[in-house]
Enzyme design. Structure first.
Site, PDB file in Angstrom:
ATOM      1  N   ASP A 288      54.036  -0.314 -26.877  1.00 33.86           N
ATOM      2  CA  ASP A 288      52.636   0.043 -26.844  1.00 33.86           C
ATOM      3  C   ASP A 288      51.696  -0.811 -27.687  1.00 33.86           C
ATOM      4  O   ASP A 288      51.010  -1.665 -27.156  1.00 33.86           O
ATOM      5  CB  ASP A 288      52.496   1.513 -27.230  1.00 33.86           C
ATOM      6  CG  ASP A 288      51.214   2.095 -26.673  1.00 33.86           C
ATOM      7  OD1 ASP A 288      50.684   1.494 -25.738  1.00 33.86           O
ATOM      8  OD2 ASP A 288      50.762   3.120 -27.174  1.00 33.86           O
TER       9      ASP A 288
ATOM     10  N   CYS B 157      42.977  11.597 -20.216  1.00 34.87           N
ATOM     11  CA  CYS B 157      42.667  12.057 -18.857  1.00 34.87           C
ATOM     12  C   CYS B 157      43.872  11.734 -17.981  1.00 34.87           C
ATOM     13  O   CYS B 157      44.516  10.698 -18.150  1.00 34.87           O
ATOM     14  CB  CYS B 157      41.420  11.328 -18.357  1.00 34.87           C
ATOM     15  SG  CYS B 157      41.031  11.593 -16.613  1.00 34.87           S
TER      16      CYS B 157
ATOM     17  N   CYS C 158      48.339  10.992  -7.481  1.00 37.09           N
ATOM     18  CA  CYS C 158      49.132   9.989  -6.754  1.00 37.09           C
ATOM     19  C   CYS C 158      50.191  10.663  -5.874  1.00 37.09           C
ATOM     20  O   CYS C 158      50.989  11.470  -6.361  1.00 37.09           O
ATOM     21  CB  CYS C 158      49.797   9.043  -7.755  1.00 37.09           C
ATOM     22  SG  CYS C 158      50.731   7.745  -6.926  1.00 37.09           S
TER      23      CYS C 158
END
Ligand code: B12
Ligand code: SF4
Ligand code: SF4
Length: 381
Positions: free
Chosen positions: A136, A243, A250
């Site tokens: 990350d 969010c 999807c």
């Protein structure tokens, strides 16, 4: 149990699965196709907003060789954090705060870093080789790398979609000086679908496969340290941390599975938390409630700023009292948003009375401006 194979890929895969990763694939330690060009486009258009660290590391981000020239192969890992509920359900509960799925459990940075380090240590010992671990925040383009290794493809919402786990994969990688046979990349399976582009509340996609982070609620509620621009406040609804909308719609989520890692399961108190309780948190209460959760990163003031926006969008005048109690908060971030919230819940007369009492004593320019802009935006009722 001793491993019966001598294939290094199989040995690494078995160990990674035993550590709790769900997908393990291999890529060459080289720049994924077009990654540099796309990153430069993103930065050139200023789409990273105030995430200046992205521009600082730009040359190192795109190419693993610049990051570590000895690297030969990259083991790209996916950890499934699939929820046991539909994340969009929380959006209808206007008196509650919607925290995105990835932040309802333990902080994935901590959970995955421990697993990655254990795996890397094992590889270093087993194969007498050098390794480096990235997750990350490190300057690695994880999504293009994961696509190159075949974990999934970058969908039109720019996140990696997996045929096995849908939208819900965390990514991490181990760079190694070991030469390992690479896997085939995954191809794009979005087809004619554009569900993620259509649902975005803040229209954050300038084009398919491109995101303007400055408009993304995840950026606005987590990364953005300042006042949230007025144009996005209503669209934020009750999303108080991140969010999930583009991920949740999807169609590939029909293959999603609930995470086997209990640390990623939602903590009961973080699902459907009452806005009034959250707005009352002081520093100590905030730290206590979000210990071990990624939410702690943004600190109490930014968090209460987000909660106030959700209260303003609740349509519940009874919540005005909670916002009013924050008009004298020490943080200008909180005071300004309390003003906006009250402008959504009170009528002009009530609002202006408060403005006369509090606005005249306000020392902060931005907060004073919030009084006057919010007042003039109010219809006479
Ligand atoms: C910065 C960042 C953000 C920023 C910017 C997001 C973004 N899309 O870039 C913000 C704060 C908005 C964000 C939000 C989220 N994030 Co984030 N974030 C990152 C981080 C640290 C860097 C991403 C990055 O480098 N972006 C820069 C852009 C240029 O990269 P890119 O998206 O890969 O861009 C590609 C495409 O847009 C395309 N492209 C760009 N320009 C152009 C132009 C043309 C013409 C074309 C065709 C294509 C194209 O090519 C680019 C390169 O391949 C990564 C971790 C990491 N080190 O990779 C996590 C990461 C991407 N985030 C992650 C998550 C989970 C999220 C959220 C879902 C969290 C949430 N629920 O709120 C949201 C999703 C929002 C979204 N739709 O992307 C996960 C995604 C896992 C996955 N399955 O993909 C990651 C990988 C973290 C992790 N270790 O697991 N995030
Ligand atoms: S995370 Fe939300 S705001 Fe960000 S791009 Fe996806 S739908 Fe839009
Ligand atoms: S919602 Fe549709 S367009 Fe978006 S990533 Fe999923 S398949 Fe692709």
């Amino acid at each position: 149990m001793p491993n019966s194979t001598s294939d290094p890929r199989q040995i690494i895969r078995d160990r990674a699965i035993a550590e709790g990763f769900d997908i393990v694939r291999f890529a060459r330690a080289e720049a994924p196709p077009n990654a540099d060009e796309h990153l430069q486009t993103f930065l050139g258009q200023g789409r990273h907003g105030t995430m200046e660290w992205m521009a600082r590391n730009a040359d190192r981000r795109a190419d693993p060789q610049t990051l570590w020239p000895e690297a030969k192969s990259i083991i790209v890992l996916g950890a499934n954090y699939g929820p046991d509920h539909d994340p969009l359900d929380a959006l209808a509960q206007r008196d509650k705060g919607a925290i995105s799925v990835y932040a309802q459990g333990s902080d994935y940075h901590d959970v995955l870093k421990t697993k990655l380090k254990r795996l890397a240590g094992f590889i270093a010992r087993e194969f007498a080789t050098d390794v480096k671990v990235f997750i990350d925040t490190a300057p690695v383009l994880e999504k293009p790398l994961a696509q190159a290794a075949g974990l999934g493809w970058q969908g039109k919402h720019t996140n990696l979609v997996s045929r096995e786990y849908g939208s819900w994969l965390f990514l991490g990688s181990v760079f190694t000086a070991l030469s390992l046979e690479p896997d085939a990349p995954e191809s794009d399976h979005c087809g004619q679908c554009h569900a993620c582009l259509d649902i975005c509340p803040t229209k954050a996609f300038p084009a398919p496969y491109q995101l303007d982070a400055r408009r993304c609620i995840s950026y606005l509620t987590i990364e953005h340290k300042d006042h949230i621009p007025r144009e996005f406040r209503e669209a934020i609804g009750n999303r108080i941390y991140g969010c999930d909308d583009c991920l949740a719609v999807c169609p590939w989520n029909k293959f999603a599975q609930v995470s086997r890692e209990t640390k990623f399961h939602a903590r009961a108190e973080l699902r459907y938390a009452r806005l009034t309780d959250l707005a009352r948190l002081d520093d100590a209460g905030f730290r206590e409630m979000f210990r071990g959760s990624p939410v702690k990163r943004i600190g109490r003031d930014r968090f209460v700023r987000n909660v106030l926006i959700a209260i303003g969008n609740s349509g519940e005048p009874v919540l005005a009292e909670t916002a009013q109690a924050l008009l004298a908060d020490p943080s200008p971030l909180v005071r300004a948003m309390a003003i906006w919230t009250l402008s959504k819940l009170l009528d002009k007369k009530q609002f202006n009375e408060l403005g006369n009492a509090f606005g005249s004593q306000e020392a902060d320019d931005a907060v004073r401006a919030e009084w006057s802009v919010s007042s003039s935006a109010l219809p006479s009722r």
